[in-house]
Scaffold this motif. Structure first.
Motif, short mmCIF file in Angstrom:
data_model
loop_
_atom_site.label_atom_id
_atom_site.label_comp_id
_atom_site.label_asym_id
_atom_site.label_seq_id
_atom_site.Cartn_x
_atom_site.Cartn_y
_atom_site.Cartn_z
N PRO B 20 0.82 -1.22 0.00
CA PRO B 20 0.00 0.00 0.00
C PRO B 20 0.85 1.27 0.00
O PRO B 20 0.36 2.33 -0.36
CB PRO B 20 -0.83 -0.12 1.28
CG PRO B 20 -0.15 -1.13 2.10
CD PRO B 20 0.56 -2.06 1.17
N GLU B 21 2.13 1.14 0.37
CA GLU B 21 2.98 2.33 0.34
C GLU B 21 3.17 2.82 -1.10
O GLU B 21 3.64 3.94 -1.32
CB GLU B 21 4.33 2.05 1.01
CG GLU B 21 5.24 1.06 0.28
CD GLU B 21 5.06 -0.39 0.74
OE1 GLU B 21 3.94 -0.74 1.20
OE2 GLU B 21 6.02 -1.16 0.64
N ASN B 23 0.67 3.25 -3.19
CA ASN B 23 -0.52 3.97 -3.66
C ASN B 23 -0.14 5.34 -4.21
O ASN B 23 0.64 6.05 -3.60
CB ASN B 23 -1.50 4.16 -2.49
CG ASN B 23 -2.45 2.99 -2.40
OD1 ASN B 23 -2.52 2.17 -3.32
ND2 ASN B 23 -3.16 2.90 -1.29
N HIS B 24 -0.69 5.65 -5.36
CA HIS B 24 -0.44 6.93 -6.03
C HIS B 24 0.99 7.07 -6.54
O HIS B 24 1.39 8.15 -6.97
CB HIS B 24 -0.77 8.14 -5.13
CG HIS B 24 -2.03 7.96 -4.36
ND1 HIS B 24 -3.24 7.79 -4.98
CD2 HIS B 24 -2.26 7.88 -3.02
CE1 HIS B 24 -4.17 7.62 -4.05
NE2 HIS B 24 -3.61 7.67 -2.87
#
Lengths: 144, 421
Positions: B20-21, B23-24
């Motif tokens: 999830p780190e 993301n974006h």
């Protein structure tokens, strides 16, 4: 072998067992006593995985959930198809980290509760954190 | 009506699910050996990172923008693909799903009422995304070719779903699609079409069928035109095109001098070509390996081409069999001191897989051998990197795959599970 049989949603277990597999049906001495009661036996896949394509395993690497019976080193089973309702133990994405916590979802307030004295609850402010629920924990595999 | 469900930047999405780190953040996934970029997410695309571009050419851009780089982790992608397909089968029906590739499937939606198509498509999309964590886009249309066109628009709109259920919508979609973006139109055909002033898919639909038959590969061209017109011609499970010859070759990003590099390149082209071959259920009888040398004087450009060809004892579609032949062939072609611009392989003399005549002298146990090969092939698909070690060919052991940035096999290995805090 049809590889898909292990990936269906309704998991039917990994054993092929039919009446011909009843060993003592052919017993030469006394046979009949248990024949009528033979079953397939217990298959953990069947018991612990309800929705195969949505089920994942992860390893816990913290003491955050100690009081809930989830210790460091345990493997948790996660079902992404379940709704993360209030009170469930969940895997949450928070600011790029994956956390295991109990979800408190009351009116407009969401909190992630640890089950240890050493950590404090995390209040989720949707406007400032990158937050989502990854999945719901259904079982814990623990080595005593 | 039919639908295509296509996973968005599939390999990148698989990686991001467990990180999830990211993301974006822009992500790219590299091919076997970390050679080329084979998957990039939207964030990476908007940085101008090109698909199929060699990694080292993009390296500066990648490092400057802190792009997350991964070696391909086929164990993970294979497992995630299985999950996506399982959900599609559950929702649509086992025999209504045609798995087209690792990240896309056609669905037969003839049992769904026209009025509920959009709702159904959304349900599919949401369920796949919720259960598996893989974002998908959906294109729904009367024919497969139109589904593919619809899906191109799904990738761009926010909803991730495009429904082409009336003439007006179809026409507008066709007018906004270039011929080279139509499924089944190759680069050569696209050039030919453009020379005829056929620019958009709409122009293509309106051309004369006879012209299509002559210039777009016979019946394939006619089917393409009909499909664009909304008349289903490519049935479910029908491969789009039975190619007569499969060529895989690439220019090298820089001149290549060593045999090892050439072998690596040839081995990867062989697996790609064999994959394509199996996709159309064919076996190949002739394997050709070629190289193109650069001139030693950099001011001249007079490349020379060298090739060797072998007729296989029995036509096959198995990567490892081709490799057994291809690697010694490249050894034979290689001249120390030469610089190479390009290498490639050609598979020809194609026949449908189920009509292959087995050689009488191949041994009595051909059936079992084939079974064994099939199993190996399957394993090769799911655990590619492991099986390369198993392959009977000793030659292969020299070919070490570079996987400097590989992630864990989160879904298939007990020792590599994702850790949570």
């Amino acid at each position: 072998m049809d590889i898909n049989q292990f990936n269906r949603t309704a998991y039917n277990g990994s054993k092929d067992f039919d009446q011909w597999n009843v060993q003592n049906a052919n017993a030469t001495g006394f046979g009949a006593a248990a024949d009528d009661f033979m079953e397939r036996g217990i298959d953990l896949n069947e018991q612990l995985i309800r929705n195969k394509p949505a089920t994942f395993f992860m390893r816990v690497n913290s003491d955050a959930m100690n009081a809930a019976g989830i210790s460091k080193g345990d493997v948790v089973i996660i079902d992404r198809s379940l709704k993360p309702v209030n009170g469930k133990v969940v895997i949450a994405n928070l600011n790029g980290e994956m956390l295991i916590r109990r979800l408190e979802n009351l009116r407009n307030k969401v909190r992630l509760l640890p089950e240890t004295d050493k950590l404090s609850p995390i209040e989720i402010d949707a406007s400032c954190c990158d937050f989502s629920i990854w999945g719901v924990v259904t079982y814990v595999i623990h080595v005593p | 009506m039919k639908a295509i469900v296509d996973c968005n930047s599939f390999y990148c999405s698989c990686e991001r699910l467990f990180k999830p780190e990211l993301n974006h953040r822009p992500i790219v996934v590299l091919s076997n050996n970390d050679g080329c970029i084979i998957s990039r997410n939207m964030e990476a695309k908007s940085l101008g990172i090109e698909m199929a571009g060699p990694y080292y050419q993009m390296r500066e851009l990648i490092e400057k923008n802190n792009v997350a780089v991964f070696s391909s982790n086929y164990n993970l992608y294979g497992d995630m693909s299985q999950r996506v397909m399982a959900v599609l089968k559950l929702l649509t029906g086992e025999d209504r799903v045609e798995v087209y590739s690792i990240d896309e499937s056609f669905l037969d939606l003839s049992h769904i009422a026209m009025a509920s198509l959009e709702k159904f498509g959304l349900e599919i999309k949401e369920t796949v995304e919720q259960w598996t964590g893989v974002p998908v886009s959906v294109g729904i249309a009367p024919t497969k070719v139109l589904c593919k066109i619809a899906n191109r628009f799904s990738k761009k709109n926010d909803k991730g779903i495009t429904l082409l259920d009336n003439e007006e919508k179809i026409t507008s979609a066709l007018k906004n699609t270039m011929v080279e973006d139509v499924w089944g139109v190759g680069r050569q055909s696209a050039l030919k079409l453009k020379a005829q002033n056929i620019i958009t898919a709409f122009d293509l639909r309106n051309i004369n069928e006879e012209w299509g038959r002559k210039n777009l590969g016979g019946v394939v061209g006619v089917r393409l035109i009909k499909e664009l017109g909304g008349m289903p011609c490519i049935q479910m499970k029908d491969p789009l095109k039975i190619k007569k010859m499969i060529t895989t070759s690439r220019m090298f990003g820089r001149k290549v001098a060593t045999l090892d590099e050439l072998r690596e390149a040839v081995a990867s082209y062989v697996s790609r070509a064999a994959e394509k071959l199996r996709r159309q259920y064919c076996a190949a009888g002739i394997l050709k390996v070629f190289v193109v040398t650069a001139n030693k004087n950099p001011k001249e450009y007079t490349p020379e081409s060298f090739a060797v060809e072998v007729k296989l004892p029995v036509p096959t579609s198995l990567t490892q069999v081709f490799l057994q032949y291809a690697l010694p062939m490249i050894d034979k072609l290689y001249r120390p001191g030469s610089l190479y611009l390009k290498a490639g392989i050609i598979l020809s003399d194609l026949s449908p897989e189920n009509t292959v005549q087995h050689n009488l002298f191949m041994g009595t146990d051909t059936k079992n051998t084939k079974k064994l090969m099939e199993k190996m092939d399957n394993i090769n698909f799911s655990m590619r990197n492991d099986v390369i070690k198993f392959a009977s060919s000793g030659i292969l052991r020299n070919w070490r795959m570079r996987q400097d940035f590989i992630s864990s096999r989160y879904t298939s290995r007990w020792e590599e599970l994702k850790e949570v805090k």
